[in-house]
Scaffold this motif. Sequence first.
Motif: not given
Ligand SMILES: Cc1cc2nc3c(=O)[nH]c(=O)nc-3n(C[C@H](O)[C@H](O)[C@H](O)COP(=O)(O)OP(=O)(O)OC[C@H]3O[C@@H](n4cnc5c(N)ncnc54)[C@H](O)[C@@H]3O)c2cc1C
Length: 379
Positions: A16-19, A36-38, A44-51, A99-101, A122-124, A276-278, A289-291
Motif C-alpha cells: 500500500g502507501l507505506a510499503g 509481497i502484496e496480496k 479500489h480501497k476504502v479510504c477518503g482519498e484526501y491527502i 483515488s487509491r486506485f 499473502v504473507v502467512e 502506516g496503519d500497521t 492516515g495516508m500522509s
Molecule cells: C474509512 C476510512 C477513511 C479514510 N480516509 C482517509 C483520508 O481521507 N485521508 C487520509 O489521509 N487517510 C484516510 N484514511 C486512512 C488511510 O486509508 C490509511 O491510513 C492508509 O491507507 C494507510 O496506508 P498503509 O500503506 O498503511 O495501508 P494499506 O493502504 O491498507 O496497505 C496495506 C496493504 O497490505 C496488503 N496486505 C495485507 N495483508 C497482507 C498480507 N498478509 N500479505 C501481503 N499483503 C498484505 C493489502 O492488500 C494492502 O494493499 C481513512 C481510513 C478509513 C478506514
Amino acid sequence: MNYKSSQIDVLIVGGGLAGLSSAIHLSKQNLSVLVIEKNSYPKHKVCGEYISNEVLPYLDFLEVDVFKLGAKKIDKFQLSTPKGQLISADLPLGGFGISRFCLDEALANKALESGVEILQDVVEDIQFSNDEFSVETKNNAAFKAKIVIGAYGKRANLDVKLDRKFIKTKSPYLAVKTHVKGDFPENLVALHNFEGGYCGVSKVEDDSINLCYITNYESFKKHKDIQEFQEQVVFNNKHLKTIFKETVPVFDQPLTISQISFEDKKPVENHILMCGDTASLIHPLSGNGMSMAIRSAQIASLLIIKFFNSELSNREALEKQYLRDWNTAFKFRLKTGHIVADLFNQPRISELLMQGLKWFPDILPHIIKRTHGKLMTIK
Ligand SMILES: Cc1cc2nc3c(=O)[nH]c(=O)nc-3n(C[C@H](O)[C@H](O)[C@H](O)COP(=O)(O)OP(=O)(O)OC[C@H]3O[C@@H](n4cnc5c(N)ncnc54)[C@H](O)[C@@H]3O)c2cc1C
C-alpha cells in the motif's frame, strides 16, 4: 520449506502507501527490496482519498507527480454537525484528492521501474532467529531477509500470529465508500457528521466525488442494509442527504470494511518495523492516515539505510531509533486526533463545540494544524 535468500535486504509485507513508498526509497540506495502484496493493481480501497500536502516534497523525491495523474488541489474545509450546523475554514497547509486506485498503482509502477520486485501473494508467517527473518506465503514461497517492514494495513491474520494486543479487542467501527458523479467544488473537502459516524466528501482525479463514511456497528445493525441505514441515519444530516440524492453512483455496489481499530499498537514487534496503519491508525475525522503512512515509510527507510551503512551499530540501535523517531512524529498527533474524534462522537458536545467554533472561527485552523503534520523534509 525451501527458503530463497537471493540477496533480499528488505522484505516488505504489503504494497500500500507505506510499503511502496519505502520500497522506492530503499531501492534508490541500491538495496534489494521485495514487496509481497496480496492484491493486484489497480484496486479500489476504502479510504477518503484526501491527502495532506505535507507529503508533496517526499512524493517529489520518490518521483511520483500526483498532479500529472490529475489529483485535485484542495484548500477549503467544511465541517457539519448531525443537525447540519456548518462551518467553513481555509486549510492551513491544504491537500489533494486522488483515488487509491490511481495512487497505489502509480507507486507500484515507480517501484518496479526502480528495481523493486513485487510478488502477488499473502504473507502467512514471519519468524525471526539468528539475526534474520524467515517469511512464508500462502503459495508456499519462502524467503530469508535481513530486515522486514510490516506495512500490511489495519489488520491481518499476521497480527493474530504475532499475538498483537489490539487484535484481541473487538472493534466497533465499519466503513462504507463509493464514488459518485455530480456537482461538488473541486477544492473542497467536507466532513459531515451524523449520529454515530461521519462522512468525508471530496473529489478525485477523474472528477468522481468520493463519499466515505465510518460508523459504529451498534448503530448500523439496527438497519436492514446500507440503503436503509443511509435513509434513516446518514440523511438526517441535510448536507449528506443532498449530496447522496443529487449525484449518480459510479460503483455498482459500495465497498465496505469492518473491524476498524483505533487502539494503540506497537511500531516494532518481533523485530519487524511496522509502518502506516500497521503501526497505528488515526481517526480520519481528525487526521491524515495516508500522509502518516508515507511519513512513517520515510522514517523507516532513512534508518534502514543507516543500518546497512553501519551508521547504526546494530539491530537494537535501529529498533530503538525507529521507536523514538516514530513517537516524535506521531504520538502527539494521534493523541489530539483521538480527543477530537471522541468529542465529535458525542452529539450534544459536538453541537456545543460547533457553536463555539462559529463564535471563534480562528480556532478551527489551529485544531486542524495540531492533527496534521508539517511539510516533510528530504534528508
Ligand atoms: C474509512 C476510512 C477513511 C479514510 N480516509 C482517509 C483520508 O481521507 N485521508 C487520509 O489521509 N487517510 C484516510 N484514511 C486512512 C488511510 O486509508 C490509511 O491510513 C492508509 O491507507 C494507510 O496506508 P498503509 O500503506 O498503511 O495501508 P494499506 O493502504 O491498507 O496497505 C496495506 C496493504 O497490505 C496488503 N496486505 C495485507 N495483508 C497482507 C498480507 N498478509 N500479505 C501481503 N499483503 C498484505 C493489502 O492488500 C494492502 O494493499 C481513512 C481510513 C478509513 C478506514
